[in-house]
Design a protein around this motif. Structure first.
Motif, mmCIF file in Angstrom:
data_model
loop_
_atom_site.group_PDB
_atom_site.id
_atom_site.type_symbol
_atom_site.label_atom_id
_atom_site.label_comp_id
_atom_site.label_asym_id
_atom_site.label_seq_id
_atom_site.Cartn_x
_atom_site.Cartn_y
_atom_site.Cartn_z
ATOM 1 N N GLU A 81 0.849 -1.136 0.045
ATOM 2 C CA GLU A 81 -0.193 -0.077 0.096
ATOM 3 C C GLU A 81 0.933 1.149 0.052
ATOM 4 N N PHE A 82 0.390 2.159 -0.559
ATOM 5 C CA PHE A 82 1.077 3.464 -0.794
ATOM 6 C C PHE A 82 1.371 4.045 0.617
ATOM 7 N N PRO A 83 2.671 4.664 1.012
ATOM 8 C CA PRO A 83 3.549 4.882 -0.015
ATOM 9 C C PRO A 83 4.627 3.667 -0.037
ATOM 10 N N ASP A 84 4.261 2.601 0.504
ATOM 11 C CA ASP A 84 5.296 1.245 0.581
ATOM 12 C C ASP A 84 4.758 0.437 -0.421
ATOM 13 N N VAL A 85 4.886 0.941 -1.709
ATOM 14 C CA VAL A 85 4.403 -0.001 -2.894
ATOM 15 C C VAL A 85 5.656 -0.584 -3.482
ATOM 16 N N THR A 86 5.665 -1.990 -4.113
ATOM 17 C CA THR A 86 7.069 -2.507 -4.570
ATOM 18 C C THR A 86 6.251 -3.039 -5.891
ATOM 19 N N TYR A 87 7.038 -3.333 -6.916
ATOM 20 C CA TYR A 87 6.849 -4.040 -8.158
ATOM 21 C C TYR A 87 7.850 -5.144 -8.412
ATOM 22 N N GLU A 88 7.169 -5.941 -9.085
ATOM 23 C CA GLU A 88 8.045 -7.231 -9.572
ATOM 24 C C GLU A 88 8.122 -7.102 -11.144
ATOM 25 N N PHE A 89 9.317 -7.415 -11.772
ATOM 26 C CA PHE A 89 9.560 -7.318 -13.216
ATOM 27 C C PHE A 89 10.018 -8.590 -13.696
ATOM 28 N N TYR A 90 9.436 -8.581 -15.014
ATOM 29 C CA TYR A 90 9.638 -10.281 -15.663
ATOM 30 C C TYR A 90 10.246 -9.882 -16.929
ATOM 31 N N ARG A 91 11.442 -10.507 -17.223
ATOM 32 C CA ARG A 91 12.178 -10.463 -18.576
ATOM 33 C C ARG A 91 11.308 -11.240 -19.464
ATOM 34 N N HIS A 92 10.926 -10.626 -20.761
ATOM 35 C CA HIS A 92 10.102 -11.465 -21.931
ATOM 36 C C HIS A 92 11.117 -11.461 -22.952
ATOM 37 N N SER A 93 11.716 -12.388 -23.302
ATOM 38 C CA SER A 93 12.449 -12.571 -24.672
ATOM 39 C C SER A 93 12.568 -13.880 -25.052
ATOM 40 N N CYS A 94 13.326 -14.174 -25.974
ATOM 41 C CA CYS A 94 13.719 -15.431 -26.611
ATOM 42 C C CYS A 94 14.204 -16.286 -25.653
ATOM 43 N N GLN A 95 13.921 -17.452 -25.460
ATOM 44 C CA GLN A 95 14.461 -18.551 -24.487
ATOM 45 C C GLN A 95 15.622 -19.306 -25.096
ATOM 46 N N HIS A 96 15.878 -19.146 -26.113
ATOM 47 C CA HIS A 96 16.956 -19.987 -26.806
ATOM 48 C C HIS A 96 16.786 -21.408 -26.408
ATOM 49 N N CYS A 97 15.742 -22.007 -26.709
ATOM 50 C CA CYS A 97 15.541 -23.389 -26.466
ATOM 51 C C CYS A 97 16.405 -24.164 -27.000
ATOM 52 N N SER A 98 16.801 -25.361 -26.466
ATOM 53 C CA SER A 98 17.631 -26.421 -27.045
ATOM 54 C C SER A 98 16.789 -27.390 -27.874
ATOM 55 N N ASN A 99 15.469 -27.289 -27.723
ATOM 56 C CA ASN A 99 14.515 -28.029 -28.357
ATOM 57 C C ASN A 99 13.465 -27.228 -28.861
ATOM 58 N N ALA A 100 14.057 -26.039 -30.018
ATOM 59 C CA ALA A 100 13.029 -25.170 -30.620
ATOM 60 C C ALA A 100 11.869 -25.379 -31.363
ATOM 61 N N LEU A 207 6.848 -28.179 -21.778
ATOM 62 C CA LEU A 207 6.552 -28.668 -23.281
ATOM 63 C C LEU A 207 7.592 -29.188 -23.867
ATOM 64 N N GLY A 208 8.732 -29.353 -23.006
ATOM 65 C CA GLY A 208 9.874 -30.010 -23.607
ATOM 66 C C GLY A 208 10.819 -29.194 -24.418
ATOM 67 N N THR A 209 10.719 -27.743 -24.501
ATOM 68 C CA THR A 209 11.516 -26.851 -25.131
ATOM 69 C C THR A 209 13.000 -26.706 -24.745
ATOM 70 N N LYS A 210 13.250 -27.120 -23.357
ATOM 71 C CA LYS A 210 14.411 -26.985 -22.845
ATOM 72 C C LYS A 210 15.172 -25.593 -22.856
ATOM 73 N N PRO A 211 14.234 -24.422 -22.360
ATOM 74 C CA PRO A 211 14.553 -23.280 -22.319
ATOM 75 C C PRO A 211 16.025 -22.806 -21.693
ATOM 76 N N ASN A 212 16.818 -21.795 -22.174
ATOM 77 C CA ASN A 212 17.986 -21.488 -21.667
ATOM 78 C C ASN A 212 18.141 -20.182 -20.954
ATOM 79 N N LEU A 213 16.864 -19.772 -20.753
ATOM 80 C CA LEU A 213 16.575 -18.469 -20.125
ATOM 81 C C LEU A 213 16.023 -18.599 -18.547
#
Length: 225
Positions: A81-100, A207-213
């Motif tokens: 609650e304000f003023p003690d508010v925090t956020y979480e941040f998530y990286r959205h990008s290619c996972q460079h899957c070994s099984n792409a 899903l078996g993609t084997k992500p590298n992220l």
């Protein structure tokens, strides 16, 4: 004998990969570490402040046009609650899957996995813009480049910073050192050490993609998929 369009394209993609590598698509992921290098990235959500310096650096170094992005930092819902508010941040990008999946369905061989590094990339001159790779990617990180009209996405700055012996632009630009890049097949690399010592998660591993992220969850004890 009936053949759906999806099966046909998958077959075409496998055929193209056999022509390019001499190996069936199904076994391609097993041949990626011939030089014992498999690059990956770790995003520490505890350290990320959502400044988007990584996004700006990526756009500048790789000449990414406005309107599309190879990398996004997604801000979660406010916590507290304000003023003690925090956020979480998530990286959205290619996972460079070994099984792409994007590699397996590409009918021309434009989408490929670099055998020397494990990086998933695109040959823009071979891409016909069919968008099958975009449709099949479970992470929704690909787009059609408005200038080249070819599929595009993060490639760990393979043909820019990495080609010059530097770290990916996003890693260099991060002011809090929330990003770690390195060889996942080297047990002594910094990224391997952090994965061993920290609680980490990968997305959609079922899903078996084997992500590298990899991600360090924002909250201790938190497990995400």
């Amino acid at each position: 004998m009936s053949c759906s369009r999806r099966n046909f394209v998958s077959g075409m993609g496998a055929g193209a990969l056999i022509l390019m590598t001499g190996k069936p698509a199904q076994s391609l992921a097993q041949t990626l570490t011939i030089n014992e290098v498999r690059y990956g990235m770790l995003h520490d959500e505890k350290l990320c402040i959502g400044c988007t310096a990584c996004m700006d650096a990526c756009r500048e170094v790789n000449n990414v046009p406005e309107g599309v992005s190879r990398l996004e930092i997604i801000r979660g819902e406010p916590q507290g609650e304000f003023p003690d508010v925090t956020y979480e941040f998530y990286r959205h990008s290619c996972q460079h899957c070994s099984n792409a999946p994007c590699v397996h369905v590409c009918p021309t061989g434009a989408s490929f996995i670099d055998e020397a590094t494990g990086i998933v990339d695109v040959h823009p001159d071979l891409c016909v813009g069919c968008q099958y790779c975009i449709a099949v990617c479970p992470y929704r990180v690909r787009f059609i480049h408005p200038k080249t009209k070819a599929a595009d996405k993060c490639n760990f700055c393979r043909d820019t910073n990495l080609a010059k012996g530097r770290l990916p632009a996003c890693v260099e630009a991060c002011p809090t050192k929330a990003l770690t890049f390195g060889d996942l097949d080297d047990p002594n690399s910094e990224i391997s050490r952090q994965i061993r010592e920290k609680q980490v998660y990968q997305t959609k591993v079922e899903l078996g993609t084997k992500p590298n992220l990899y991600h360090v969850p924002a909250k201790a004890g938190e497990i995400r998929r």
